[in-house]
Design a protein around this motif. Structure first.
Motif, mmCIF file in Angstrom:
data_model
loop_
_atom_site.group_PDB
_atom_site.id
_atom_site.type_symbol
_atom_site.label_atom_id
_atom_site.label_comp_id
_atom_site.label_asym_id
_atom_site.label_seq_id
_atom_site.Cartn_x
_atom_site.Cartn_y
_atom_site.Cartn_z
ATOM 1 N N VAL A 31 0.827 -1.200 0.000
ATOM 2 C CA VAL A 31 0.000 0.000 0.000
ATOM 3 C C VAL A 31 0.866 1.256 0.000
ATOM 4 C CG1 VAL A 31 -1.912 -1.148 1.168
ATOM 5 C CG2 VAL A 31 -0.122 -0.048 2.531
ATOM 6 N N THR A 32 0.232 2.396 -0.165
ATOM 7 C CA THR A 32 0.930 3.674 -0.112
ATOM 8 C C THR A 32 1.102 4.116 1.342
ATOM 9 O OG1 THR A 32 -1.099 4.969 -0.185
ATOM 10 C CG2 THR A 32 -0.127 4.342 -2.303
ATOM 11 N N ARG A 33 1.909 5.137 1.529
ATOM 12 C CA ARG A 33 2.093 5.652 2.889
ATOM 13 C C ARG A 33 0.774 6.141 3.474
ATOM 14 N NH1 ARG A 33 6.524 9.767 5.625
ATOM 15 N NH2 ARG A 33 5.294 10.180 7.488
ATOM 16 N N ALA A 34 -0.013 6.849 2.672
ATOM 17 C CA ALA A 34 -1.303 7.359 3.164
ATOM 18 C C ALA A 34 -2.199 6.209 3.617
ATOM 19 C CB ALA A 34 -1.985 8.187 2.082
ATOM 20 N N LEU B 157 -2.908 2.066 10.251
ATOM 21 C CA LEU B 157 -2.267 2.141 11.565
ATOM 22 C C LEU B 157 -3.162 2.879 12.551
ATOM 23 C CD1 LEU B 157 0.323 1.650 13.252
ATOM 24 C CD2 LEU B 157 1.177 3.833 12.386
ATOM 25 N N LYS B 158 -3.737 3.974 12.122
ATOM 26 C CA LYS B 158 -4.575 4.795 12.998
ATOM 27 C C LYS B 158 -5.848 4.073 13.406
ATOM 28 C CE LYS B 158 -6.836 9.328 13.212
ATOM 29 N NZ LYS B 158 -7.080 10.608 12.478
ATOM 30 N N LYS B 159 -6.450 3.338 12.469
ATOM 31 C CA LYS B 159 -7.722 2.669 12.741
ATOM 32 C C LYS B 159 -7.564 1.297 13.382
ATOM 33 C CE LYS B 159 -10.472 5.039 9.240
ATOM 34 N NZ LYS B 159 -11.406 4.878 8.072
ATOM 35 N N GLY B 160 -6.331 0.837 13.554
ATOM 36 C CA GLY B 160 -6.104 -0.447 14.194
ATOM 37 C C GLY B 160 -6.138 -1.638 13.256
ATOM 38 N N LYS B 161 -6.354 -1.391 11.968
ATOM 39 C CA LYS B 161 -6.401 -2.502 11.019
ATOM 40 C C LYS B 161 -5.046 -3.177 10.899
ATOM 41 C CE LYS B 161 -7.520 -3.749 6.245
ATOM 42 N NZ LYS B 161 -7.983 -3.266 4.916
ATOM 43 N N LEU B 162 -3.982 -2.398 10.893
ATOM 44 C CA LEU B 162 -2.646 -2.971 10.764
ATOM 45 C C LEU B 162 -2.341 -3.881 11.948
ATOM 46 C CD1 LEU B 162 0.009 -3.120 9.186
ATOM 47 C CD2 LEU B 162 0.816 -1.143 10.499
ATOM 48 N N LYS B 163 -2.720 -3.450 13.134
ATOM 49 C CA LYS B 163 -2.517 -4.265 14.331
ATOM 50 C C LYS B 163 -3.230 -5.608 14.194
ATOM 51 C CE LYS B 163 -1.632 -4.963 18.830
ATOM 52 N NZ LYS B 163 -0.288 -5.012 19.449
ATOM 53 N N GLY B 164 -4.456 -5.570 13.683
ATOM 54 C CA GLY B 164 -5.238 -6.798 13.539
ATOM 55 C C GLY B 164 -4.647 -7.774 12.544
ATOM 56 N N VAL B 165 -4.247 -7.276 11.371
ATOM 57 C CA VAL B 165 -3.734 -8.189 10.347
ATOM 58 C C VAL B 165 -2.359 -8.731 10.743
ATOM 59 C CG1 VAL B 165 -5.073 -7.196 8.455
ATOM 60 C CG2 VAL B 165 -2.805 -6.259 8.962
ATOM 61 N N PRO C 5 5.164 4.416 9.271
ATOM 62 C CA PRO C 5 5.134 4.874 7.867
ATOM 63 C C PRO C 5 6.361 5.692 7.487
ATOM 64 C CG PRO C 5 2.982 5.144 8.872
ATOM 65 C CD PRO C 5 3.923 4.781 9.977
ATOM 66 N N ALA C 6 6.818 6.549 8.397
ATOM 67 C CA ALA C 6 8.024 7.341 8.113
ATOM 68 C C ALA C 6 9.250 6.443 8.035
ATOM 69 C CB ALA C 6 8.218 8.410 9.186
ATOM 70 N N GLY D 78 3.779 7.981 -3.265
ATOM 71 C CA GLY D 78 2.696 8.428 -4.127
ATOM 72 C C GLY D 78 2.624 9.959 -4.219
ATOM 73 N N PRO D 79 1.933 10.483 -5.214
ATOM 74 C CA PRO D 79 1.320 9.787 -6.347
ATOM 75 C C PRO D 79 2.198 9.811 -7.587
ATOM 76 C CG PRO D 79 0.492 12.028 -6.261
ATOM 77 C CD PRO D 79 1.548 11.895 -5.170
ATOM 78 N N GLU D 80 3.519 9.818 -7.380
ATOM 79 C CA GLU D 80 4.447 9.863 -8.522
ATOM 80 C C GLU D 80 4.294 8.612 -9.398
ATOM 81 O OE1 GLU D 80 6.400 12.298 -9.371
ATOM 82 O OE2 GLU D 80 5.885 13.540 -7.641
ATOM 83 N N PRO D 81 4.558 8.733 -10.703
ATOM 84 C CA PRO D 81 4.527 7.557 -11.577
ATOM 85 C C PRO D 81 5.651 6.601 -11.243
ATOM 86 C CG PRO D 81 5.481 9.418 -12.736
ATOM 87 C CD PRO D 81 4.952 9.951 -11.422
ATOM 88 N N THR D 82 5.512 5.387 -11.682
ATOM 89 C CA THR D 82 6.579 4.417 -11.485
ATOM 90 C C THR D 82 7.704 4.691 -12.475
ATOM 91 O OG1 THR D 82 5.301 2.931 -12.870
ATOM 92 C CG2 THR D 82 5.139 2.605 -10.504
ATOM 93 N N PRO D 83 8.837 3.993 -12.356
ATOM 94 C CA PRO D 83 10.053 4.421 -13.044
ATOM 95 C C PRO D 83 10.006 4.433 -14.565
ATOM 96 C CG PRO D 83 10.567 2.928 -11.269
ATOM 97 C CD PRO D 83 9.084 2.913 -11.426
ATOM 98 N N VAL D 84 10.984 5.119 -15.093
ATOM 99 C CA VAL D 84 11.212 5.167 -16.532
ATOM 100 C C VAL D 84 11.415 3.752 -17.061
ATOM 101 C CG1 VAL D 84 12.832 5.972 -18.273
ATOM 102 C CG2 VAL D 84 12.219 7.449 -16.368
ATOM 103 N N PRO D 85 10.832 3.427 -18.218
ATOM 104 C CA PRO D 85 10.994 2.079 -18.753
ATOM 105 C C PRO D 85 12.430 1.758 -19.112
ATOM 106 C CG PRO D 85 9.989 3.523 -20.373
ATOM 107 C CD PRO D 85 10.008 4.270 -19.072
ATOM 108 N N CYS D 86 12.785 0.491 -18.960
ATOM 109 C CA CYS D 86 14.148 0.050 -19.280
ATOM 110 C C CYS D 86 14.266 -0.454 -20.708
ATOM 111 C CB CYS D 86 14.576 -1.067 -18.319
ATOM 112 S SG CYS D 86 14.571 -0.573 -16.607
ATOM 113 N N GLU D 87 13.156 -0.799 -21.338
ATOM 114 C CA GLU D 87 13.187 -1.296 -22.707
ATOM 115 C C GLU D 87 13.038 -0.142 -23.680
ATOM 116 O OE1 GLU D 87 13.807 -4.347 -23.588
ATOM 117 O OE2 GLU D 87 13.967 -4.916 -21.503
ATOM 118 N N THR D 88 13.503 -0.291 -24.880
ATOM 119 C CA THR D 88 13.410 0.756 -25.885
ATOM 120 C C THR D 88 12.633 0.275 -27.091
ATOM 121 O OG1 THR D 88 15.409 0.090 -27.039
ATOM 122 C CG2 THR D 88 15.681 1.606 -25.202
#
Length: 240
Positions: A49-52, A58-66, A83-84, A202-212
């Motif tokens: 998942v993303t940091r957000a 984490l805040k809602k306790g879901k992470l603790k449960g899983v 998260p940091a 997020g929300p940056e795009p994923t990396p530059v492609p390696c194939e040409t």
């Protein structure tokens, strides 16, 4: 070639290959910490998942449960700074990867040298510091498109969320404004390290492609790789 094993994100339920996820490890002292290189001993659980999204879980306790279900114990401590910690670990891993590739001789720096390789179709990936000039970025991006015979496409280098000073520290050089890679295996390794980091913050795009395009990829396929689509691999248990 051996395919990367698949893991399931304990928060979203989505599956992906290990290099695209982050392992959370349970330390002997009962703390949970990011294990981005997946080398820490003991049990671990994977997140994609993303940091957000992690902050909400984490805040809602879901992470603790899983994690309680994953580790079969509630005897652990979750830091509010997790998260940091994950973000810092992913950035450090990405910068370390760039440093390793630089020391192995696969990284190009210097606008003239990068442009020459770009125009000759030898450039596998291209990155810019966050404080690079738009004009400098534009010129190298255009050289890369020319070398790939995809003028008019959206192919361009990726502006990283770090300054030239940070890139210089990572590569052991001064004033690293642009980075190019010609070795495709090295470009793939760098891309995977950056992909995890950029996806998390997020929300940056994923990396530059390696194939040409000269290797059989069309301009649309090159641009499509920026969407973060990832190939399937072997399915394995999500905890380890």
């Amino acid at each position: 070639m051996t395919e990367d094993p698949i893991r399931r994100c304990i928060l979203s339920g989505e599956r992906d290959s290990r290099p695209h996820l982050v392992r959370l490890a349970l330390a002997p002292d009962g703390t949970i910490h990011p294990d981005v290189r997946a080398k820490a001993p003991g049990r671990g659980a994977w997140i994609g998942v993303t940091r957000a999204e992690l902050e909400v879980a984490l805040k809602k306790g879901k992470l603790k449960g899983v994690l309680t279900r994953a580790f079969k114990t509630a005897e652990f401590t979750l830091s509010p700074d997790l998260p940091a910690q994950v973000e810092a670990a992913l950035e450090r891993n990405a910068m370390d990867r760039l440093g390793l590739e630089s020391r192995s001789g696969t990284v190009l720096i210097g606008s003239d040298r990068i442009a020459q390789n770009a125009r000759s179709g030898k450039l596998a990936s291209l990155y810019h510091a966050s404080d690079a000039s738009q004009d400098g970025n534009r010129k190298l991006d255009q050289a890369w498109r020319i070398g790939n015979d995809v003028e008019g496409s959206g192919l361009r280098g990726l502006a990283l969320p770090v300054t030239r000073t940070i890139l210089g520290l990572a590569l052991g050089r001064e004033n690293v404004v642009h980075i190019g890679l010609t070795d495709r295996a090295a470009a793939k390794r760098v891309s995977e390290a950056l992909d995890r980091w950029l996806h998390f913050i997020g929300p940056e795009p994923t990396p530059v492609p390696c194939e040409t395009a000269s290797q059989g990829a069309s301009a649309s396929e090159l641009s499509g790789e920026l969407s973060g689509t990832r190939p399937a691999a072997n399915v394995h248990e999500e905890f380890e």
